[in-house]
Design an enzyme around this catalytic site. Structure first.
Site, PDB file in Angstrom:
ATOM      1  N   ASN A  55      37.811  36.807  37.759  1.00 38.87           N
ATOM      2  CA  ASN A  55      38.648  36.891  36.551  1.00 38.87           C
ATOM      3  C   ASN A  55      38.947  35.531  35.927  1.00 38.87           C
ATOM      4  O   ASN A  55      39.095  35.419  34.709  1.00 38.87           O
ATOM      5  CB  ASN A  55      39.941  37.638  36.844  1.00 38.87           C
ATOM      6  CG  ASN A  55      39.697  39.129  37.013  1.00 38.87           C
ATOM      7  OD1 ASN A  55      38.766  39.675  36.443  1.00 38.87           O
ATOM      8  ND2 ASN A  55      40.511  39.776  37.819  1.00 38.87           N
TER       9      ASN A  55
ATOM     10  N   ASP B 235      36.792  30.160  44.205  1.00 37.47           N
ATOM     11  CA  ASP B 235      36.317  30.951  45.335  1.00 37.47           C
ATOM     12  C   ASP B 235      35.136  31.810  44.883  1.00 37.47           C
ATOM     13  O   ASP B 235      35.070  32.243  43.735  1.00 37.47           O
ATOM     14  CB  ASP B 235      37.454  31.841  45.866  1.00 37.47           C
ATOM     15  CG  ASP B 235      38.051  32.751  44.788  1.00 37.47           C
ATOM     16  OD1 ASP B 235      38.499  32.220  43.745  1.00 37.47           O
ATOM     17  OD2 ASP B 235      38.047  33.978  44.962  1.00 37.47           O
TER      18      ASP B 235
ATOM     19  N   ASN C  77      43.708  35.503  35.676  1.00 36.32           N
ATOM     20  CA  ASN C  77      42.969  36.208  34.627  1.00 36.32           C
ATOM     21  C   ASN C  77      43.276  35.709  33.220  1.00 36.32           C
ATOM     22  O   ASN C  77      42.693  36.200  32.250  1.00 36.32           O
ATOM     23  CB  ASN C  77      43.200  37.725  34.730  1.00 36.32           C
ATOM     24  CG  ASN C  77      44.658  38.103  34.604  1.00 36.32           C
ATOM     25  OD1 ASN C  77      45.531  37.240  34.613  1.00 36.32           O
ATOM     26  ND2 ASN C  77      44.932  39.384  34.490  1.00 36.32           N
TER      27      ASN C  77
ATOM     28  N   HIS D 139      41.885  33.049  47.107  1.00 33.04           N
ATOM     29  CA  HIS D 139      41.701  32.884  45.657  1.00 33.04           C
ATOM     30  C   HIS D 139      42.171  31.510  45.167  1.00 33.04           C
ATOM     31  O   HIS D 139      41.928  31.150  44.026  1.00 33.04           O
ATOM     32  CB  HIS D 139      42.508  33.974  44.944  1.00 33.04           C
ATOM     33  CG  HIS D 139      41.794  34.657  43.811  1.00 33.04           C
ATOM     34  ND1 HIS D 139      40.433  34.625  43.610  1.00 33.04           N
ATOM     35  CD2 HIS D 139      42.281  35.423  42.792  1.00 33.04           C
ATOM     36  CE1 HIS D 139      40.119  35.342  42.540  1.00 33.04           C
ATOM     37  NE2 HIS D 139      41.228  35.826  42.018  1.00 33.04           N
TER      38      HIS D 139
END
Length: 197
Positions: A124, A103, A78, A25
């Site tokens: 997110n 990603d 997020n 991520h």
């Protein structure tokens, strides 16, 4: 409409802290870290947002160089939209001069895709950015592929790259940084034809 003198905001998406540093991520952070090294800058805390920033120029000296602000939101993935919007307002960056490096599950590992606008595909960080300022910003999508077997997506993206993947990772992050530089210097179509694979 933007013009050549407007700055670019290059946002590497990721999560702050050493526990996340090598996660799939966090390839956005890895890419902007490399860009910062290339321009000889060090990340420092932004005064106007929960983020770390580096200001500098990308490209050859003279009219071809682009003023950039490299950004790592420190808000967790997020909530990325808040810091990005605050910095966009502070530096007066047009939306089409915002680039999110992130990603991408639907692109196989080792491949890149560049595009302008579009959906968030459940990401997110993109969801938060799009909610805050609309979808018409550039994306450099770094392929991580889908999780194996029945592994949950959330577990997969928060795991480090496998040992096999790590053999190629430095080269791929380098290529991702090259793609950002090409996008700024030569525009989206040229960058897509050079780097979309």
């Amino acid at each position: 409409m933007s013009d050549a003198t407007d700055p670019w905001l290059i946002v590497g998406l990721g999560n702050p802290g050493p526990d996340y540093a090598a996660n799939r991520h966090n390839v956005g952070f890895m890419t902007v870290d490399l860009l910062a090294t290339r321009i000889g800058g060090k990340f420092k805390r932004a005064q106007k947002a929960q983020a770390q920033v580096v200001e500098g120029r990308i490209g050859p000296p003279g009219p071809g160089s682009r003023r950039v602000v490299l950004v790592k939101p420190m808000s967790y993935m997020n909530l990325s939209g808040g810091p990005v919007t605050a910095l966009r307002d502070f530096y007066k960056v047009p939306l089409d001069h915002v680039v999110a490096v992130h990603d991408e599950l639907d692109v196989e590992y080792g491949s890149l895709r560049l595009k302008l606008g579009g959906g968030d595909n459940g990401h997110n960080g993109l969801k938060s950015m799009t909610k805050a300022m609309g979808p018409e910003y550039h994306r450099v999508r770094f392929g991580i592929g889908r999780p194996p077997g029945r592994m949950q997506v959330a577990d997969f993206v928060l795991k480090d790259f496998s040992s096999a993947e790590r053999k190629e990772l430095a080269f791929l992050v380098d290529r991702s940084a090259d793609a950002v530089e090409c996008l700024l210097a030569e525009g989206l179509e040229r960058a897509q034809s050079a780097y979309n694979s």
